[in-house]
Design a protein around this motif. Structure first.
Motif, short mmCIF file in Angstrom:
data_model
loop_
_atom_site.label_atom_id
_atom_site.label_comp_id
_atom_site.label_asym_id
_atom_site.label_seq_id
_atom_site.Cartn_x
_atom_site.Cartn_y
_atom_site.Cartn_z
N VAL A 156 0.84 -1.20 0.00
CA VAL A 156 0.00 0.00 0.00
C VAL A 156 0.87 1.25 0.00
CG1 VAL A 156 -1.91 1.23 1.09
CG2 VAL A 156 -1.72 -1.26 1.38
N PRO A 157 0.96 1.95 -1.12
CA PRO A 157 1.71 3.20 -1.18
C PRO A 157 0.90 4.33 -0.51
CG PRO A 157 1.58 2.12 -3.34
CD PRO A 157 0.55 1.48 -2.45
N VAL A 158 1.56 5.05 0.38
CA VAL A 158 0.86 6.12 1.12
C VAL A 158 1.64 7.42 1.00
CG1 VAL A 158 -0.22 4.52 2.76
CG2 VAL A 158 2.01 5.53 3.33
N LYS A 159 0.90 8.52 1.01
CA LYS A 159 1.52 9.83 0.83
C LYS A 159 1.17 10.75 2.00
CE LYS A 159 2.04 13.56 -2.52
NZ LYS A 159 1.46 14.25 -3.67
N PHE A 178 -7.30 9.16 0.79
CA PHE A 178 -7.50 7.99 -0.06
C PHE A 178 -6.51 6.87 0.27
CE2 PHE A 178 -9.60 11.25 -2.58
CZ PHE A 178 -10.79 10.60 -2.91
N CYS A 179 -5.34 7.25 0.80
CA CYS A 179 -4.37 6.23 1.21
C CYS A 179 -4.86 5.52 2.47
CB CYS A 179 -3.01 6.86 1.45
SG CYS A 179 -2.33 7.68 0.00
N GLU A 180 -5.54 6.26 3.35
CA GLU A 180 -6.12 5.62 4.55
C GLU A 180 -7.11 4.56 4.13
OE1 GLU A 180 -7.97 8.87 6.64
OE2 GLU A 180 -6.25 9.05 8.00
N THR A 232 11.55 16.84 -5.28
CA THR A 232 10.15 16.86 -5.71
C THR A 232 9.92 15.63 -6.57
OG1 THR A 232 10.31 19.25 -5.83
CG2 THR A 232 8.42 18.25 -6.92
N LEU A 233 8.81 14.95 -6.30
CA LEU A 233 8.56 13.70 -7.02
C LEU A 233 7.32 13.82 -7.90
CD1 LEU A 233 9.16 11.20 -4.08
CD2 LEU A 233 10.73 11.70 -5.97
N GLU A 234 7.45 13.38 -9.13
CA GLU A 234 6.29 13.33 -10.02
C GLU A 234 5.75 11.90 -10.04
OE1 GLU A 234 7.81 14.89 -13.69
OE2 GLU A 234 7.75 16.96 -12.96
N LEU A 262 -3.59 1.51 -4.06
CA LEU A 262 -3.21 2.91 -3.90
C LEU A 262 -4.48 3.73 -3.63
CD1 LEU A 262 -1.60 1.72 -6.67
CD2 LEU A 262 -0.37 3.83 -6.32
N GLY A 263 -4.29 4.99 -3.26
CA GLY A 263 -5.41 5.91 -3.24
C GLY A 263 -5.67 6.35 -4.68
N LYS A 264 -6.90 6.81 -4.97
CA LYS A 264 -7.14 7.22 -6.37
C LYS A 264 -6.49 8.57 -6.66
CE LYS A 264 -11.49 9.85 -6.57
NZ LYS A 264 -12.79 10.01 -7.24
N GLN A 265 -6.26 9.36 -5.62
CA GLN A 265 -5.84 10.74 -5.87
C GLN A 265 -5.18 11.28 -4.62
OE1 GLN A 265 -9.27 12.83 -7.27
NE2 GLN A 265 -8.55 14.84 -6.70
N ASN A 291 -3.42 14.81 -8.58
CA ASN A 291 -2.92 14.21 -9.82
C ASN A 291 -3.83 13.13 -10.38
OD1 ASN A 291 -0.43 15.60 -10.03
ND2 ASN A 291 0.40 14.30 -8.42
N ASN A 292 -4.18 12.18 -9.52
CA ASN A 292 -4.96 11.03 -9.97
C ASN A 292 -4.22 10.29 -11.10
OD1 ASN A 292 -7.00 9.32 -10.93
ND2 ASN A 292 -8.60 10.76 -10.39
N GLN A 293 -2.98 9.90 -10.84
CA GLN A 293 -2.15 9.30 -11.89
C GLN A 293 -1.35 8.07 -11.47
OE1 GLN A 293 0.48 12.46 -13.13
NE2 GLN A 293 -1.10 13.49 -14.30
N THR A 294 -0.86 8.05 -10.23
CA THR A 294 0.20 7.09 -9.87
C THR A 294 -0.22 5.63 -10.08
OG1 THR A 294 0.92 8.72 -8.26
CG2 THR A 294 1.90 6.53 -8.08
N1 LIG Z 1 5.18 9.98 -2.49
C1 LIG Z 1 4.39 8.90 -2.53
N2 LIG Z 1 4.75 7.78 -1.87
C2 LIG Z 1 3.96 6.68 -1.89
N3 LIG Z 1 2.81 6.61 -2.55
C3 LIG Z 1 2.39 7.70 -3.23
C4 LIG Z 1 3.17 8.89 -3.25
N4 LIG Z 1 2.50 9.79 -4.02
C5 LIG Z 1 1.37 9.18 -4.44
N5 LIG Z 1 1.30 7.93 -3.96
C6 LIG Z 1 0.20 6.94 -4.17
O1 LIG Z 1 -0.51 7.27 -5.33
C7 LIG Z 1 -1.87 7.60 -5.02
C8 LIG Z 1 -2.40 8.61 -6.01
O2 LIG Z 1 -1.63 9.78 -5.98
P1 LIG Z 1 -1.60 10.85 -7.16
O3 LIG Z 1 -1.36 10.11 -8.42
O4 LIG Z 1 -0.48 11.78 -6.78
O5 LIG Z 1 -2.93 11.54 -7.12
C9 LIG Z 1 -1.82 8.03 -3.56
O6 LIG Z 1 -3.08 7.90 -2.93
C10 LIG Z 1 -0.79 7.03 -3.02
O7 LIG Z 1 -1.39 5.75 -2.83
#
Ligand SMILES: Nc1ncnc2c1ncn2[C@@H]1O[C@H](COP(=O)(O)O)[C@@H](O)[C@H]1O
Ligand SMILES: Cc1cc2nc3c(=O)[nH]c(=O)nc-3n(C[C@H](O)[C@H](O)[C@H](O)COP(=O)(O)OP(=O)(O)OC[C@H]3O[C@@H](n4cnc5c(N)ncnc54)[C@H](O)[C@@H]3O)c2cc1C
Lengths: 249, 311
Positions: free
Chosen positions: A5-8, A38-40, A91-93, A115-118, A124-127
């Motif tokens: 589970v990736p969390v931010k 969303f990570c919770e 900074t991470l994309e 993962l969380g959706k956003q 972003n809603n991308q990872t």
């Molecule tokens: N820095 C991070 N480390 C770990 N997981 C991440 C990170 N950034 C985003 N995620 C995961 O990607 C999901 C969607 O993030 P995003 O694409 O940035 O909207 C988040 O809910 C996390 O599950």
């Protein structure tokens, strides 16, 4: 089954966010931070799958500066077994994050990544989508339910027109929507226990990933403000204003 | 420079969001092509060919595209991406799932939910639930973009005469099997493109009470929306949710009934032309963004409003 589970770590959803004075981002000093909501939800779902006997281990992973460990601890306090911290002040994309998560998932041999959706800071809603693409594994985006079965997972997705049910094979990547569950609060004993759970630290380079950003933030500004209008005291006044003043009905 | 717009449709109709996306694409400069994937898409391809400013339509017809499976559409996009400087889709659940997936296949960093095209590399997008607007510049060879449709006008759907060229099916993944869709049936206009939206929140108390809002919406020719609290409580289905993590709407008239005005809700409706709020708490934050506020119990106000409109 192993679940990753990736969390931010993000600014708490209840904080009133303000643009900083040099217009490079938002004010981060003395601002309350929290795990992305969303990570919770993602952590909760992984724990439920484990509690239902479908998984042996839940690993939470976060990429970011040292403080990201607080967010990993939150996941451990909810009940995850161990943590992985990808330490970097850069900074991470999402593309870079997805590359690092792929490396972790392959190293760990995970069967499911939730993962969380956003993320509610960058919206972003991308990872998750990127991770599924890079791994060449099925994507279940915006899920509101997931069930383990012989073929993999049956998921229900929240889409603009309603709901959609799909069967996807395992290993899979899914992203959690709001209605997947209601995350638990960590109890005090579990918060104490979480302090002893292991967190494995590594760098992006350890995972063979170079942090190279494709987007440059030129500036960040406040959105145009909306002014409060007038109060009305009854239906005829309101209808009159909508018809004759605003001309929208 | 040339932009590939990915058309969104439901098998029988092109989504209006596709027309907003074509407008965003036209602002980049260069040719605008539209890719349509579906099972039996000749009518939709013909509709795309009529969109003003579109010079070519790529039509992929095949069973692989019967149900917007992200993997299948992304491989198709990927097979053609070499010809384009930009790939754009509406920021709907279809586009939001597809575009980052296709971008990662091409090793590009996508840009979500743009509200303005500054130039071919530079775009504005809301972050932090619209509390800030970020201008970002991309160095990727192909810019993968989702478009906030409410920020761009509809392209005209009658003046074009683009050629339609059929392209090969790029195949289907066997990882994903479509089972079914459970769609909300409604005669009302679609929420994100409706001119009038009547939304209810937790103050509605239950699903039955939404009948009042449906009636009001029908009288006004509008759509019905909701806050997250109303959806979470099961008053209405998920696809009614307006907000940061739901749908973004910007109708001529947005009526918020029993909605407090949390920042996450405002993120999805504060670009509406006229906002009306009905709330019995005079301190409710929704009044700070509404053009016309009515501090009244909704169970008194809504029937009174209905009666006034029925006259
Ligand atoms: N820095 C991070 N480390 C770990 N997981 C991440 C990170 N950034 C985003 N995620 C995961 O990607 C999901 C969607 O993030 P995003 O694409 O940035 O909207 C988040 O809910 C996390 O599950
Ligand atoms: C990660 C995350 C994402 C979110 N995404 C969204 C989103 O996309 N969309 C969204 O809407 N929310 C979203 N939220 C939730 C948001 O923070 C609020 O909780 C939600 O918008 C509140 O909904 P509400 O206004 O209906 O309920 P409440 O805040 O409870 O407000 C109810 C209102 O009804 C009024 N009321 C009650 N009874 C009456 C009556 N009889 N007559 C008149 N008025 C009455 C009350 O005065 C009150 O103002 C999100 C939250 C998080 C953390």
């Amino acid at each position: 089954m192993k679940i990753l589970v990736p969390v931010k770590r993000v600014i708490d959803a209840n904080v009133r966010v303000r643009v900083n004075s040099d217009q490079t981002g938002v004010e981060l000093a003395n601002v309350k931070m929290a795990m992305n909501p969303f990570c919770e939800i993602a952590v909760e779902e992984a724990l439920r799958l484990k509690e239902a006997g479908h998984a042996d281990e839940v690993i939470v992973v976060s990429a970011g500066p040292d403080k990201a460990q607080e967010t990993i601890r939150t996941g451990l306090a909810m009940g995850a077994d161990r943590g992985v911290h990808i330490q970097t002040d850069d900074t991470l994309e999402p593309l870079t994050i997805a590359k690092m998560l792929k490396a972790v998932a392959e190293k760990e041999g995970t069967d499911l990544i939730v993962l969380g959706k956003q993320s509610i800071d960058d919206d972003n809603n991308q990872t998750g989508q990127m991770l599924a693409a890079l791994m060449g594994r099925p994507l279940g985006s915006y899920i509101s339910s997931i069930e383990k079965n012989d073929g993999g997972f049956e998921i229900v997705r929240e889409i603009d027109a309603g709901l959609e049910k799909l069967q996807i094979t395992s290993p899979a990547v899914v992203t959690a929507d709001l209605r997947l569950n209601e995350p638990r609060y960590a109890s005090l004993p579990n918060i104490m226990k979480a302090k002893k759970k292991p967190i494995d630290a590594m760098s992006p380079a350890d995972l063979g990933v170079e942090v190279s950003n494709r987007l440059q933030t030129v500036k960040v500004v406040e959105p145009p403000a909306r002014e409060a209008g007038v109060m009305v005291s009854g239906a005829s006044e309101l209808v009159d204003k909508l018809r004759n003043e605003a001309k929208v009905i | 420079m040339s932009v590939l717009v990915i058309a969104e449709h439901d098998g029988s109709q092109l989504s209006p969001g596709t027309l907003n996306t074509v407008t965003a694409a036209s602002k980049v400069g260069g040719d605008v092509h539209v890719l349509v994937a579906g099972n039996g898409v000749s009518d939709i391809a013909a509709a795309c060919a009529k969109i003003g400013g579109v010079s070519k339509v790529l039509a992929a017809d095949g069973a692989s595209y019967a149900n917007d499976i992200t993997e299948n559409v992304a491989s198709l996009v990927n097979a053609h991406v070499g010809d384009y400087s930009h790939v754009m889709a509406p920021a709907s659940t279809f586009g939001k799932a597809l575009v980052p997936y296709a971008a990662a296949l091409a090793d590009c960093q996508s840009i979500s939910d743009i509200s303005e095209v500054v130039d071919a590399e530079t775009f504005v997008r809301p972050i932090y639930a619209g509390n800030a607007m970020a201008t970002v510049k991309s160095s990727d060879a192909t810019k993968f973009i989702t478009v906030r449709t409410t920020s761009f006008e509809l392209a005209d759907d009658a003046s074009g005469s683009a050629e339609v060229s059929n392209i090969d099916d790029a195949g289907a993944t066997d990882w994903v099997q479509f089972i079914e869709q459970m769609l909300s049936q409604s005669e009302r206009p679609e929420l994100t493109s409706a001119k009038i939206v009547v939304s209810g929140g937790r103050g509605m108390q239950n699903g039955e009470n939404f009948a009042m809002l449906e009636k009001l919406a029908d009288t006004l020719g509008g759509a019905v929306g909701a806050s997250r609290a109303a959806v979470d409580a099961g008053f209405v289905p998920n696809d009614y949710q307006v907000g940061q993590t739901g749908k973004v709407v910007a109708p001529d008239l947005y009526v918020a009934i029993g909605i407090s005005g949390a920042i996450q809700h405002l993120a999805g409706m504060k670009d509406s032309k006229v906002i009306v709020a009905i709330n019995n708490d005079e301190e409710a934050p929704i009044f700070q963004v509404s053009d016309f506020g009515w501090n009244e119990d909704l169970f008194t106000a809504v029937p009174a409003l209905q009666a006034e409109l029925d006259q």
